[in-house]
Design an enzyme around this catalytic site. Structure first.
Site, PDB file in Angstrom:
ATOM      1  N   TYR A 108       0.821  -1.213   0.000  1.00 52.42           N
ATOM      2  CA  TYR A 108       0.000   0.000   0.000  1.00 52.42           C
ATOM      3  C   TYR A 108       0.861   1.273   0.000  1.00 52.42           C
ATOM      4  O   TYR A 108       0.319   2.366   0.061  1.00 52.42           O
ATOM      5  CB  TYR A 108      -0.934   0.001   1.207  1.00 52.42           C
ATOM      6  N   ASP A 170      -1.206 -11.118   8.851  1.00 50.38           N
ATOM      7  CA  ASP A 170      -0.320 -12.172   8.322  1.00 50.38           C
ATOM      8  C   ASP A 170       1.127 -11.946   8.726  1.00 50.38           C
ATOM      9  O   ASP A 170       1.849 -12.893   9.013  1.00 50.38           O
ATOM     10  CB  ASP A 170      -0.400 -12.218   6.796  1.00 50.38           C
ATOM     11  N   HIS A 420       4.886  -6.419  -4.354  1.00 46.49           N
ATOM     12  CA  HIS A 420       3.470  -6.629  -4.609  1.00 46.49           C
ATOM     13  C   HIS A 420       2.647  -5.380  -4.363  1.00 46.49           C
ATOM     14  O   HIS A 420       3.040  -4.482  -3.618  1.00 46.49           O
ATOM     15  CB  HIS A 420       2.923  -7.775  -3.757  1.00 46.49           C
ATOM     16  N   TYR A 501     -11.318  -1.556  -0.008  1.00 50.55           N
ATOM     17  CA  TYR A 501     -11.332  -1.108   1.394  1.00 50.55           C
ATOM     18  C   TYR A 501     -10.075  -0.327   1.752  1.00 50.55           C
ATOM     19  O   TYR A 501     -10.037   0.325   2.799  1.00 50.55           O
ATOM     20  CB  TYR A 501     -11.510  -2.307   2.334  1.00 50.55           C
ATOM     21  N   ARG A 502      -9.079  -0.342   0.876  1.00 51.99           N
ATOM     22  CA  ARG A 502      -7.786   0.234   1.236  1.00 51.99           C
ATOM     23  C   ARG A 502      -6.942   0.179  -0.033  1.00 51.99           C
ATOM     24  O   ARG A 502      -7.147  -0.707  -0.854  1.00 51.99           O
ATOM     25  CB  ARG A 502      -7.169  -0.664   2.306  1.00 51.99           C
TER      26      ARG A 502
END
Ligand code: ADP
Length: 558
Positions: A108, A170, A420, A501-502
């Site tokens: 993100y 995680d 990622h 959501y983000r």
């Protein structure tokens, strides 16, 4: 070199000359100490690209150029008054700052600011105390730098784990505060972190210190002459979220309206027993039936925690890189994925859950769960001792009882120089919706030449569908494909009524615009609140698509 010398940053803050920046850095140094104020002046400062030793200055999983999302300087305050002074100074100089806690917001944007040249406010370096673990109330009060691993270790060291468990995402290396205010999730019954926060202390954009909810009511035992941040809080602050009047906590999540300096988080009472499990589903098409089984069980709380339905390639990627499975450079076919599943003794979809409580309770729950899932032809049930070599099951066994790890980092190495981006739409818990999202996202991944890697994370009444877009960050063509894929999926999703959501810094504007009901009423309200609380626009401009008046979003398009 002269101790007063300020180096030229790679990127200056917007509308700021180097002379002015030098003056600003002198003043900052006087607040936080020169050792806590680092100008990001050269590529040498952009070498941290490892989750275990993350960059505090740029997005180490860069998808645009490595130097785009970069801070001009990283500043690490030592106390709340220093945070307040830094915020006031930023107002005086009209220089934007970007608070972060650890910078492990991988996928993100990490520690990086939305506006290049912002001051990175490193809240985690010096402010990382566990202020309180209240056993009777089952909550903790934390500073920004406390990671999930820190909090878990604290419980273990103080022999508290027989009483209290935490919930972890995680990867356990991020901060509880950062993850919670970004509305991240974990996998125990307390998996919705934002739902479980209680009590916030925030430095507002004008430097004011604010306490949420019951924290607004002074504790009669507090020393009224002490500075506000030192006054002992109301004893119900960590027990009841809402207080009196409008409930404001929400505007400080995924927000650009304040620096969170303390937060309470509810801990789970040790349930007195635990059993994790894996249910494998042999066929790709079994996803539909499984989701139909999950919905009533989850809403009815037979599924007590946040379980996950993981695609075979996510598990495969934890256990090996792409090269270890195939020489093909095309997206893996169904036949190839069947072969991988067979080799790993897994299904095409794999459901990881757990039951909590004393044995009789667990037995009853498991009976219902097995009875439902094992109606799917070929579905199989396993417990961790049945598969000692299954790294994913062994790791989930820890994660689902709140024991942090970093094992799941491995799937990022699916490709060389793996990085990622996440595409994270919300889905109904239904066979039709889950399959539709899977079909669209897999097809687009394959169009981009990438494998679909994803998981459905089952909340109370919805799923966070997490698509892991893995690319080679040293290969510009791969970065370009990944960004194309993310952008395309956002539009595909919005057309179908699905929203994320983000998201990553590079597409915050795009997603904010998809929440467009009634002429973008949500965005407009956020802009009004922004203008009222942060008229100079110094706090995280552009975060989640909310821009202060003085910025033109178009000037910062990526
Ligand atoms: P993590 O702790 O998981 O490493 P980060 O520190 O990268 O997460 O934070 C993720 C995002 O959350 C940041 O980019 C920022 O927007 C927000 N954030 C984190 N900590 C704070 C804080 N103390 N105050 C305000 N916002 C924060």
């Amino acid at each position: 070199p002269d101790a007063n010398h300020v180096r030229q940053p790679l990127t200056l803050p917007p509308d700021t000359s180097f002379e002015r920046f030098q003056e600003f850095m002198h003043r900052i140094g006087a607040i936080v100490g020169p050792e806590n104020a680092t100008v990001i002046a050269s590529d040498a400062e952009l070498q941290h690209e490892d989750y275990l030793d993350p960059s505090k200055a740029h997005d180490m999983y860069y998808v645009t150029s490595k130097e785009y999302f970069v801070s001009s300087a990283v500043v690490a305050p030592r106390s709340i008054p220093e945070v307040q002074d830094v915020v006031r100074l930023c107002n005086e100089f009209e220089i934007p700052l970007w608070p972060f806690s650890i910078g492990r917001n991988v996928g993100y944007g990490g520690a990086a600011p939305r506006v290049p040249g912002s001051i990175g406010l490193d809240m985690g370096r010096n402010m990382k105390t566990i202020l309180d673990v209240n056993v009777d109330g089952a909550y903790a009060l934390l500073e920004p730098g406390v990671t999930f691993i820190d909090l878990h270790d604290y419980l273990v060291k103080n022999n508290l784990r027989d009483k209290l468990w935490i919930d972890v995402p995680d990867l356990g290396g991020g901060s509880v505060i950062g993850n919670t205010i970004e509305r991240g999730v974990g996998y125990t019954p307390y998996g919705d972190h934002w739902m479980m926060h209680c009590g916030m202390e925030v430095v507002l954009p004008d430097g004011t210190l604010w306490r949420s909810g019951m924290g607004g009511l002074p504790n009669p035992k507090a020393d009224a002459n002490a500075p506000p941040h030192e006054q002992i809080p109301n004893e119900t602050w960590g027990l009841f979220n809402y207080g009196f009047g409008p409930y404001n906590d929400g505007i400080f999540s995924q927000s650009s309206l304040g620096v969170v300096v303390k937060m309470g988080i509810w801990l789970m009472a040790n349930p007195g027993g635990y059993q994790s499990y894996l249910i494998t589903l042999p066929r790709d098409k079994d996803l539909h039936a499984a989701l139909e089984i999950i919905r009533p069980l989850r809403v009815g709380m037979v599924l007590q925690n946040v379980p996950t339905m993981r695609h075979i390639l996510l598990d495969a990627a934890v256990m090996g890189d792409r090269k270890s499975y195939t020489n093909s450079d095309k997206p893996l076919t169904d036949e190839e994925m069947d072969a991988i599943a067979a080799k790993l003794n897994l299904g095409r979809w794999n459901f990881y859950g757990a039951v909590y409580g004393p044995e009789p309770i667990r037995d009853v729950m498991l009976q219902v769960i097995k009875g439902a899932f094992l109606q799917i032809e070929g579905a199989k049930y396993y417990e961790p001792e049945d598969m000692p070599d299954n790294l994913v099951l062994q790791t989930r066994h820890d994660t689902l009882q709140g024991i942090p790890s970093t094992t799941e980092l491995k799937w990022v190495d699916w490709l060389p120089n793996g990085a990622h981006l996440f595409f994270s739409p919300i889905a109904k818990v239904s066979g039709a919706d889950g399959v539709a999202q899977y079909e669209v996202t897999r097809r687009r991944c394959e169009e981009a030449g990438l494998d679909f890697i994803g998981t459905f994370v089952v909340g109370m009444r919805e799923m966070h569908h997490i698509v892991c877009i893995v690319y080679d960050r040293k290969d510009p063509a791969s970065c370009k494909k990944a960004l194309w894929l993310l952008r395309t999926l956002i539009d595909d999703a919005a057309e179908r009524g699905w929203g994320e959501y983000r998201t990553h810094l590079s597409v915050m504007d795009q997603i904010a615009k998809t929440y467009s009901f009634n002429d973008c009423a949500q965005l407009k309200l956020n802009e009004k609140i922004k203008e009222a609380l942060d008229p100079k626009g110094i706090m995280a401009p552009g975060k989640n698509g909310v821009w202060p008046k003085k910025y033109k979003a178009a000037d910062w398009s990526v």
